[in-house]
Write a protein that holds these residues in place. Sequence first.
Motif, mmCIF file in Angstrom:
data_model
loop_
_atom_site.group_PDB
_atom_site.id
_atom_site.type_symbol
_atom_site.label_atom_id
_atom_site.label_comp_id
_atom_site.label_asym_id
_atom_site.label_seq_id
_atom_site.Cartn_x
_atom_site.Cartn_y
_atom_site.Cartn_z
ATOM 1 N N GLY A 26 0.828 -1.204 0.000
ATOM 2 C CA GLY A 26 0.000 0.000 0.000
ATOM 3 C C GLY A 26 0.864 1.258 0.000
ATOM 4 N N GLY A 27 0.332 2.321 -0.555
ATOM 5 C CA GLY A 27 0.961 3.635 -0.435
ATOM 6 C C GLY A 27 2.132 3.912 -1.365
ATOM 7 N N ASP A 28 2.364 3.009 -2.319
ATOM 8 C CA ASP A 28 3.538 3.202 -3.195
ATOM 9 C C ASP A 28 3.262 4.111 -4.389
ATOM 10 O OD1 ASP A 28 5.160 1.783 -1.558
ATOM 11 O OD2 ASP A 28 5.661 0.196 -2.976
ATOM 12 N N GLY A 29 1.989 4.478 -4.595
ATOM 13 C CA GLY A 29 1.690 5.448 -5.653
ATOM 14 C C GLY A 29 0.750 4.964 -6.747
ATOM 15 N N LYS A 30 -0.007 3.903 -6.492
ATOM 16 C CA LYS A 30 -0.935 3.392 -7.509
ATOM 17 C C LYS A 30 -1.947 4.460 -7.940
ATOM 18 C CE LYS A 30 -2.355 0.225 -4.641
ATOM 19 N NZ LYS A 30 -1.369 0.450 -3.582
ATOM 20 N N SER A 31 -2.576 5.072 -6.939
ATOM 21 C CA SER A 31 -3.671 5.995 -7.266
ATOM 22 C C SER A 31 -3.154 7.261 -7.941
ATOM 23 C CB SER A 31 -4.447 6.359 -5.997
ATOM 24 O OG SER A 31 -4.987 5.200 -5.426
ATOM 25 N N THR A 32 -2.056 7.792 -7.434
ATOM 26 C CA THR A 32 -1.477 9.000 -8.049
ATOM 27 C C THR A 32 -1.124 8.700 -9.505
ATOM 28 O OG1 THR A 32 -0.552 9.575 -5.891
ATOM 29 C CG2 THR A 32 0.368 10.714 -7.789
ATOM 30 N N THR A 33 -0.514 7.565 -9.734
ATOM 31 C CA THR A 33 -0.120 7.183 -11.098
ATOM 32 C C THR A 33 -1.353 6.935 -11.960
ATOM 33 O OG1 THR A 33 1.798 6.100 -10.095
ATOM 34 C CG2 THR A 33 1.352 5.580 -12.395
ATOM 35 N N ASN A 177 9.030 4.702 -7.742
ATOM 36 C CA ASN A 177 8.306 5.924 -7.376
ATOM 37 C C ASN A 177 8.883 6.532 -6.097
ATOM 38 O OD1 ASN A 177 6.298 7.895 -7.700
ATOM 39 N ND2 ASN A 177 4.863 6.791 -6.394
ATOM 40 N N LYS A 178 8.680 7.831 -5.941
ATOM 41 C CA LYS A 178 9.169 8.581 -4.774
ATOM 42 C C LYS A 178 10.679 8.388 -4.625
ATOM 43 C CE LYS A 178 4.940 7.417 -2.263
ATOM 44 N NZ LYS A 178 4.282 7.305 -0.979
ATOM 45 N N VAL A 179 11.379 8.414 -5.746
ATOM 46 C CA VAL A 179 12.822 8.161 -5.730
ATOM 47 C C VAL A 179 13.551 9.371 -5.130
ATOM 48 C CG1 VAL A 179 14.848 7.769 -7.177
ATOM 49 C CG2 VAL A 179 12.690 6.624 -7.723
ATOM 50 N N VAL A 205 10.268 8.040 -11.084
ATOM 51 C CA VAL A 205 9.430 9.157 -10.643
ATOM 52 C C VAL A 205 10.011 9.630 -9.311
ATOM 53 C CG1 VAL A 205 7.098 9.905 -10.091
ATOM 54 C CG2 VAL A 205 7.436 8.051 -11.752
ATOM 55 N N TYR A 206 10.443 10.874 -9.285
ATOM 56 C CA TYR A 206 11.132 11.381 -8.095
ATOM 57 C C TYR A 206 10.153 11.678 -6.957
ATOM 58 C CZ TYR A 206 15.209 11.589 -10.993
ATOM 59 O OH TYR A 206 16.244 11.230 -11.803
ATOM 60 N N ASP A 207 10.694 11.688 -5.770
ATOM 61 C CA ASP A 207 9.902 12.081 -4.607
ATOM 62 C C ASP A 207 9.628 13.574 -4.718
ATOM 63 O OD1 ASP A 207 8.630 11.682 -2.127
ATOM 64 O OD2 ASP A 207 10.323 12.630 -1.135
ATOM 65 N N GLU A 208 8.371 13.927 -4.725
ATOM 66 C CA GLU A 208 7.954 15.331 -4.850
ATOM 67 C C GLU A 208 7.106 15.661 -3.620
ATOM 68 O OE1 GLU A 208 9.197 16.914 -7.304
ATOM 69 O OE2 GLU A 208 9.415 15.541 -9.005
ATOM 70 N N PRO A 209 7.731 16.182 -2.564
ATOM 71 C CA PRO A 209 6.988 16.414 -1.317
ATOM 72 C C PRO A 209 5.720 17.260 -1.509
ATOM 73 C CG PRO A 209 9.335 16.689 -0.948
ATOM 74 C CD PRO A 209 9.160 16.505 -2.430
ATOM 75 N N ILE A 211 3.513 17.003 -3.679
ATOM 76 C CA ILE A 211 2.371 16.166 -4.088
ATOM 77 C C ILE A 211 1.544 15.797 -2.852
ATOM 78 C CG2 ILE A 211 1.714 13.867 -4.943
ATOM 79 C CD1 ILE A 211 3.730 14.104 -7.097
ATOM 80 N N ARG A 212 2.221 15.524 -1.764
ATOM 81 C CA ARG A 212 1.520 15.096 -0.548
ATOM 82 C C ARG A 212 0.722 16.234 0.076
ATOM 83 N NH1 ARG A 212 6.187 11.831 -0.427
ATOM 84 N NH2 ARG A 212 7.547 13.311 0.609
ATOM 85 N N LYS A 213 1.077 17.468 -0.276
ATOM 86 C CA LYS A 213 0.386 18.627 0.329
ATOM 87 C C LYS A 213 -0.717 19.171 -0.564
ATOM 88 C CE LYS A 213 4.598 20.005 2.679
ATOM 89 N NZ LYS A 213 5.832 20.581 2.183
HETATM 90 N N1 LIG Z 1 6.178 10.795 -6.663
HETATM 91 C C1 LIG Z 1 5.675 11.102 -5.470
HETATM 92 N N2 LIG Z 1 6.327 11.978 -4.671
HETATM 93 C C2 LIG Z 1 5.840 12.299 -3.457
HETATM 94 N N3 LIG Z 1 4.736 11.798 -2.942
HETATM 95 C C3 LIG Z 1 4.039 10.910 -3.673
HETATM 96 C C4 LIG Z 1 4.461 10.508 -4.974
HETATM 97 N N4 LIG Z 1 3.578 9.626 -5.464
HETATM 98 C C5 LIG Z 1 2.629 9.475 -4.508
HETATM 99 N N5 LIG Z 1 2.905 10.243 -3.436
HETATM 100 C C6 LIG Z 1 2.138 10.360 -2.181
HETATM 101 O O1 LIG Z 1 2.195 9.118 -1.502
HETATM 102 C C7 LIG Z 1 0.968 8.847 -0.852
HETATM 103 C C8 LIG Z 1 0.421 7.531 -1.396
HETATM 104 O O2 LIG Z 1 0.190 7.672 -2.771
HETATM 105 P P1 LIG Z 1 -1.025 6.940 -3.485
HETATM 106 O O3 LIG Z 1 -2.304 7.210 -2.767
HETATM 107 O O4 LIG Z 1 -0.949 7.253 -4.913
HETATM 108 O O5 LIG Z 1 -0.571 5.429 -3.217
HETATM 109 P P2 LIG Z 1 -1.447 4.107 -3.345
HETATM 110 O O6 LIG Z 1 -0.512 3.045 -3.744
HETATM 111 O O7 LIG Z 1 -2.628 4.355 -4.192
HETATM 112 O O8 LIG Z 1 -1.927 3.916 -1.829
HETATM 113 P P3 LIG Z 1 -3.044 2.870 -1.323
HETATM 114 O O9 LIG Z 1 -2.349 1.552 -1.290
HETATM 115 O O10 LIG Z 1 -3.396 3.371 0.034
HETATM 116 O O11 LIG Z 1 -4.164 2.877 -2.299
HETATM 117 C C9 LIG Z 1 0.065 10.027 -1.139
HETATM 118 O O12 LIG Z 1 0.153 10.925 -0.072
HETATM 119 C C10 LIG Z 1 0.671 10.639 -2.396
HETATM 120 O O13 LIG Z 1 0.414 12.018 -2.495
#
Ligand SMILES: Nc1ncnc2c1ncn2[C@@H]1O[C@H](COP(=O)(O)OP(=O)(O)OP(=O)(O)O)[C@@H](O)[C@H]1O
Length: 247
Positions: A26-33, A177-179, A205-209, A211-213
Amino acid sequence: MSKSLVEWAKGNGTRPPIVTCAAWKGGDGKSTTARELAYLLDAVLVDLDWDAGCSSRSMGYRHENYVRSPLRDGFTKGRTPTPISGRRKADLVPSYPDLVEEQPHRDEVTDALERWARDWNRPVVVDTHPGGCEATYGAVNAADTVVVPAVMVKESLNALEGMVDELTDYPLLITPNKVDSPPQWARRRLAEIVKRHDIPMGPLVYDEPWIRKRTINIAISSEPVAKRARRFVDSMDGLVKAVINYA
Ligand SMILES: Nc1ncnc2c1ncn2[C@@H]1O[C@H](COP(=O)(O)OP(=O)(O)OP(=O)(O)O)[C@@H](O)[C@H]1O
Ligand SMILES: [Mg+2]
């Protein structure tokens, strides 16, 4: 030679392409991507994550304001859902919380996604719940490309290894992701995982703080792109190319 988006969107002759974003962690960036890919590919985003952290909610959809769920009707009544049109964000078929108990069998999920892609005559991007559950397996089975965001930390790489060892023969595309200056051991471990199963990699995909805000729910890639978002959007453009040219 690289394919164009228009050519790719026509699909394999039977239906337009399906791209699933999945990860066993969880939380690795599926939804953002998924949100960015769906927007850039002009695809319908189907949200199969029932949790409050899902794409639907991030995109401003509040299920509690609606009596019916087009996704539930799609699964239970065989009705192709009508996506909600997005302005500066992807068109969306939102999820609903009861999906956790009401998940159809994976084969039904696969059949439904394939039928909807044909009925919409548009590519589909699927966002999934973390880990291997029926809805996620169904979406992975339907996919022409499975985009797997992976963070270069121990737990994510463990989960990634488990996923790729399980899903051999699936069309996986790994995007780190979040490199943020990953240590040598993490780079080596990722390289080993990728090499063992000969899995293609998308762009870093670099870590972009920032994005979280973010509080606005439009796609980061929608024009005009904010200056600070340029590097992220360049990576998403690279990912789009990798998806389109996925062999
Ligand atoms: N490249 C990035 N740089 C910085 N933060 C990121 C990046 N990609 C995603 N995030 C942040 O990381 C968190 C998790 O991202 P996201 O919701 O896309 O993950 P997910 O895999 O869909 O999570 P879940 O498993 O809970 O569904 C969010 O706060 C999001 O803004
Ligand atoms: Mg998510």
